[in-house]
Design a protein around this motif. Sequence first.
Motif, PDB file in Angstrom:
ATOM      1  N   LYS A 223      29.940  15.287  33.892  1.00 37.48           N
ATOM      2  CA  LYS A 223      29.525  14.878  32.543  1.00 37.48           C
ATOM      3  C   LYS A 223      28.030  14.596  32.501  1.00 37.48           C
ATOM      4  CE  LYS A 223      31.743  11.594  30.550  1.00 37.48           C
ATOM      5  NZ  LYS A 223      32.514  10.348  30.352  1.00 37.48           N
ATOM      6  N   PHE A 224      27.533  13.891  33.526  1.00 41.88           N
ATOM      7  CA  PHE A 224      26.109  13.550  33.520  1.00 41.88           C
ATOM      8  C   PHE A 224      25.239  14.790  33.668  1.00 41.88           C
ATOM      9  CE2 PHE A 224      22.129  12.428  35.604  1.00 41.88           C
ATOM     10  CZ  PHE A 224      21.611  11.554  34.658  1.00 41.88           C
ATOM     11  N   ILE A 225      25.681  15.743  34.489  1.00 40.64           N
ATOM     12  CA  ILE A 225      24.921  16.992  34.618  1.00 40.64           C
ATOM     13  C   ILE A 225      24.857  17.706  33.275  1.00 40.64           C
ATOM     14  CG2 ILE A 225      24.986  19.305  35.634  1.00 40.64           C
ATOM     15  CD1 ILE A 225      26.038  18.018  38.201  1.00 40.64           C
ATOM     16  N   MET A 226      25.940  17.675  32.521  1.00 40.71           N
ATOM     17  CA  MET A 226      25.944  18.260  31.185  1.00 40.71           C
ATOM     18  C   MET A 226      24.904  17.566  30.309  1.00 40.71           C
ATOM     19  SD  MET A 226      30.091  18.630  30.695  1.00 40.71           S
ATOM     20  CE  MET A 226      30.007  19.227  29.006  1.00 40.71           C
ATOM     21  N   LEU A 227      24.870  16.232  30.389  1.00 34.45           N
ATOM     22  CA  LEU A 227      23.896  15.475  29.603  1.00 34.45           C
ATOM     23  C   LEU A 227      22.475  15.820  30.033  1.00 34.45           C
ATOM     24  CD1 LEU A 227      23.157  13.235  27.580  1.00 34.45           C
ATOM     25  CD2 LEU A 227      23.436  11.579  29.447  1.00 34.45           C
ATOM     26  N   TYR A 228      22.244  15.905  31.331  1.00 29.36           N
ATOM     27  CA  TYR A 228      20.906  16.202  31.836  1.00 29.36           C
ATOM     28  C   TYR A 228      20.428  17.565  31.324  1.00 29.36           C
ATOM     29  CZ  TYR A 228      17.079  17.168  35.022  1.00 29.36           C
ATOM     30  OH  TYR A 228      15.853  17.494  35.533  1.00 29.36           O
ATOM     31  N   GLU A 229      21.297  18.563  31.372  1.00 25.40           N
ATOM     32  CA  GLU A 229      20.907  19.901  30.928  1.00 25.40           C
ATOM     33  C   GLU A 229      20.688  19.950  29.417  1.00 25.40           C
ATOM     34  OE1 GLU A 229      20.084  22.588  32.623  1.00 25.40           O
ATOM     35  OE2 GLU A 229      20.307  21.453  34.484  1.00 25.40           O
ATOM     36  N   VAL A 230      21.429  19.137  28.681  1.00 28.33           N
ATOM     37  CA  VAL A 230      21.217  19.066  27.231  1.00 28.33           C
ATOM     38  C   VAL A 230      19.843  18.461  26.935  1.00 28.33           C
ATOM     39  CG1 VAL A 230      21.973  17.857  25.128  1.00 28.33           C
ATOM     40  CG2 VAL A 230      23.641  19.049  26.551  1.00 28.33           C
ATOM     41  N   VAL A 231      19.461  17.436  27.686  1.00 27.80           N
ATOM     42  CA  VAL A 231      18.132  16.834  27.523  1.00 27.80           C
ATOM     43  C   VAL A 231      17.051  17.870  27.840  1.00 27.80           C
ATOM     44  CG1 VAL A 231      16.527  15.095  28.414  1.00 27.80           C
ATOM     45  CG2 VAL A 231      18.906  14.481  27.982  1.00 27.80           C
ATOM     46  N   GLU A 232      17.215  18.610  28.929  1.00 26.21           N
ATOM     47  CA  GLU A 232      16.248  19.636  29.314  1.00 26.21           C
ATOM     48  C   GLU A 232      16.099  20.695  28.221  1.00 26.21           C
ATOM     49  OE1 GLU A 232      14.947  20.438  33.172  1.00 26.21           O
ATOM     50  OE2 GLU A 232      14.486  18.484  32.299  1.00 26.21           O
ATOM     51  N   ALA A 233      17.232  21.160  27.690  1.00 22.77           N
ATOM     52  CA  ALA A 233      17.192  22.184  26.642  1.00 22.77           C
ATOM     53  C   ALA A 233      16.545  21.652  25.374  1.00 22.77           C
ATOM     54  CB  ALA A 233      18.618  22.666  26.346  1.00 22.77           C
ATOM     55  N   TYR A 234      16.828  20.395  25.059  1.00 22.60           N
ATOM     56  CA  TYR A 234      16.254  19.780  23.855  1.00 22.60           C
ATOM     57  C   TYR A 234      14.732  19.696  23.968  1.00 22.60           C
ATOM     58  CZ  TYR A 234      15.854  16.488  19.944  1.00 22.60           C
ATOM     59  OH  TYR A 234      15.523  15.883  18.752  1.00 22.60           O
ATOM     60  N   GLU A 235      14.243  19.324  25.143  1.00 24.08           N
ATOM     61  CA  GLU A 235      12.800  19.248  25.363  1.00 24.08           C
ATOM     62  C   GLU A 235      12.152  20.634  25.283  1.00 24.08           C
ATOM     63  OE1 GLU A 235      10.972  16.544  25.619  1.00 24.08           O
ATOM     64  OE2 GLU A 235      12.770  15.299  25.344  1.00 24.08           O
ATOM     65  N   ILE A 237      13.251  23.169  23.503  1.00 24.43           N
ATOM     66  CA  ILE A 237      13.256  23.573  22.092  1.00 24.43           C
ATOM     67  C   ILE A 237      12.108  22.907  21.349  1.00 24.43           C
ATOM     68  CG2 ILE A 237      14.532  23.399  19.918  1.00 24.43           C
ATOM     69  CD1 ILE A 237      17.110  23.767  21.542  1.00 24.43           C
ATOM     70  N   LYS A 238      11.896  21.623  21.619  1.00 18.77           N
ATOM     71  CA  LYS A 238      10.820  20.897  20.934  1.00 18.77           C
ATOM     72  C   LYS A 238       9.450  21.427  21.316  1.00 18.77           C
ATOM     73  CE  LYS A 238      11.468  16.556  21.766  1.00 18.77           C
ATOM     74  NZ  LYS A 238      11.254  15.095  21.658  1.00 18.77           N
ATOM     75  N   SER A 239       9.270  21.733  22.607  1.00 17.41           N
ATOM     76  CA  SER A 239       7.959  22.203  23.068  1.00 17.41           C
ATOM     77  C   SER A 239       7.787  23.704  22.900  1.00 17.41           C
ATOM     78  CB  SER A 239       7.768  21.823  24.536  1.00 17.41           C
ATOM     79  OG  SER A 239       8.744  22.469  25.340  1.00 17.41           O
ATOM     80  N   ARG A 240       8.881  24.390  22.621  1.00 17.98           N
ATOM     81  CA  ARG A 240       8.878  25.849  22.452  1.00 17.98           C
ATOM     82  C   ARG A 240       8.292  26.562  23.678  1.00 17.98           C
ATOM     83  NH1 ARG A 240       6.899  26.534  16.123  1.00 17.98           N
ATOM     84  NH2 ARG A 240       8.587  25.282  15.203  1.00 17.98           N
ATOM     85  N   GLU A 241       8.548  26.000  24.832  1.00 18.28           N
ATOM     86  CA  GLU A 241       8.011  26.584  26.065  1.00 18.28           C
ATOM     87  C   GLU A 241       8.711  27.893  26.414  1.00 18.28           C
ATOM     88  OE1 GLU A 241       8.345  23.708  29.113  1.00 18.28           O
ATOM     89  OE2 GLU A 241       6.818  22.369  28.319  1.00 18.28           O
ATOM     90  N   GLU A 242      10.033  27.869  26.400  1.00 20.37           N
ATOM     91  CA  GLU A 242      10.798  29.055  26.755  1.00 20.37           C
ATOM     92  C   GLU A 242      12.116  29.029  25.997  1.00 20.37           C
ATOM     93  OE1 GLU A 242      12.793  28.604  30.806  1.00 20.37           O
ATOM     94  OE2 GLU A 242      11.049  27.281  31.030  1.00 20.37           O
ATOM     95  N   PRO A 243      12.724  30.198  25.765  1.00 26.82           N
ATOM     96  CA  PRO A 243      13.980  30.237  25.008  1.00 26.82           C
ATOM     97  C   PRO A 243      15.119  29.597  25.798  1.00 26.82           C
ATOM     98  CG  PRO A 243      13.450  32.405  25.913  1.00 26.82           C
ATOM     99  CD  PRO A 243      12.247  31.533  26.159  1.00 26.82           C
ATOM    100  N   VAL A 244      16.070  29.049  25.076  1.00 29.12           N
ATOM    101  CA  VAL A 244      17.237  28.436  25.708  1.00 29.12           C
ATOM    102  C   VAL A 244      18.467  29.253  25.341  1.00 29.12           C
ATOM    103  CG1 VAL A 244      16.221  26.130  25.704  1.00 29.12           C
ATOM    104  CG2 VAL A 244      17.622  26.873  23.765  1.00 29.12           C
TER     105      VAL A 244
END
Length: 338
Positions: A223-235, A237-244
């Motif tokens: 569950k926590f790994i899922m949360l961690y990856e969601v945080v990474e993807a959210y960041e 998306i906000k920074s528009r660094e690379e597509p998710v």
Amino acid sequence: GRHEVWSWKTASKESLCLMWQKVKVQLMLSMSFLTAVFWYCRRLYSFLAQLLKRWSNYLQRKLIKNLSVLPEVDLLGYSAREWKGETKQAKQMREAYEELFRSCHIKYLRQVKRDNYSVVRAVLFQIFSQGIPFPSWMKERDILKLPEKLLYSQGCNWIQQYSFGPERYTGPNAFGKLRKCMEALKTNWAEISATRDHEERGNMCNTLFSDESKEYKLYEAIKFIMLYEVVEAYEQIKSREEPVHNLFSLLFARDSSSDPLSFMMNHLNSIGDSICLDQVELFLLGYLLEVKIRVYRLHRFNTEEFQVNYPDEYRREWNEISLLTEDDCYYHIPLFRT
């Protein structure tokens, strides 16, 4: 002279007879003692054998009772027991099971404990029992440092509100508890996947998945790994660094999970307690663990949604595992035979 010879012979004979009587008594006593020892040892052996058998049966009953993934049973036999009667639903379920048996070569299944960890348990049990190694990203990163990174490097102080399934726990100690969960996942996964012998690996899985406190740590780590990856993807998306991946767009499109905090509060915290994973989270689970999860959805029999892959886009080198569900809540493990 004759009298002396006769007396000597008589005396010798009497002496021999006397000695024989003494030896005979000693032999009889020895034989009696050996017989008694043999009888005692035999009774002791019989007693210990019975004791060992009873203890073995007790441990076996206790293991099966606590085992959260039961031994395999015949698929059609299970269907006949679970779906008796002539209602429309019972008939459809029996037909769906017959289709699995006939067309998909599924002959047996392993029942999985019916709680809100059901799908995570079914997925992780198969990963361990098949000896599937860590996903590629997990080999490159130390997952033990993920809680620390999320809390300190990315400033997500709100993970103190993380809940551990039925043990609804929040507070500053959440970080330490999460780290223990990550340690349990990493240690058990590495040990079991390194075991080459299939039977030995199966025994290790049965032992692990009969200890509730240990297996709950594994699920909370996932569950926590899922949360961690969601945080990474959210960041990203906000920074528009690379597509998710598209699944993150689907996840954030929900009103209940528009950001990582709402995802944790409205979804993750309740998994294992009051809800199980929904379809979007099952996509996320397969994506993170780098496995193609094929699900046979029996309540969708005779529709295009009878067989569904999570995620629907996967890499060819990913391992495949299969699940079977009658309601999208509780899952079992189908076993194939050709």
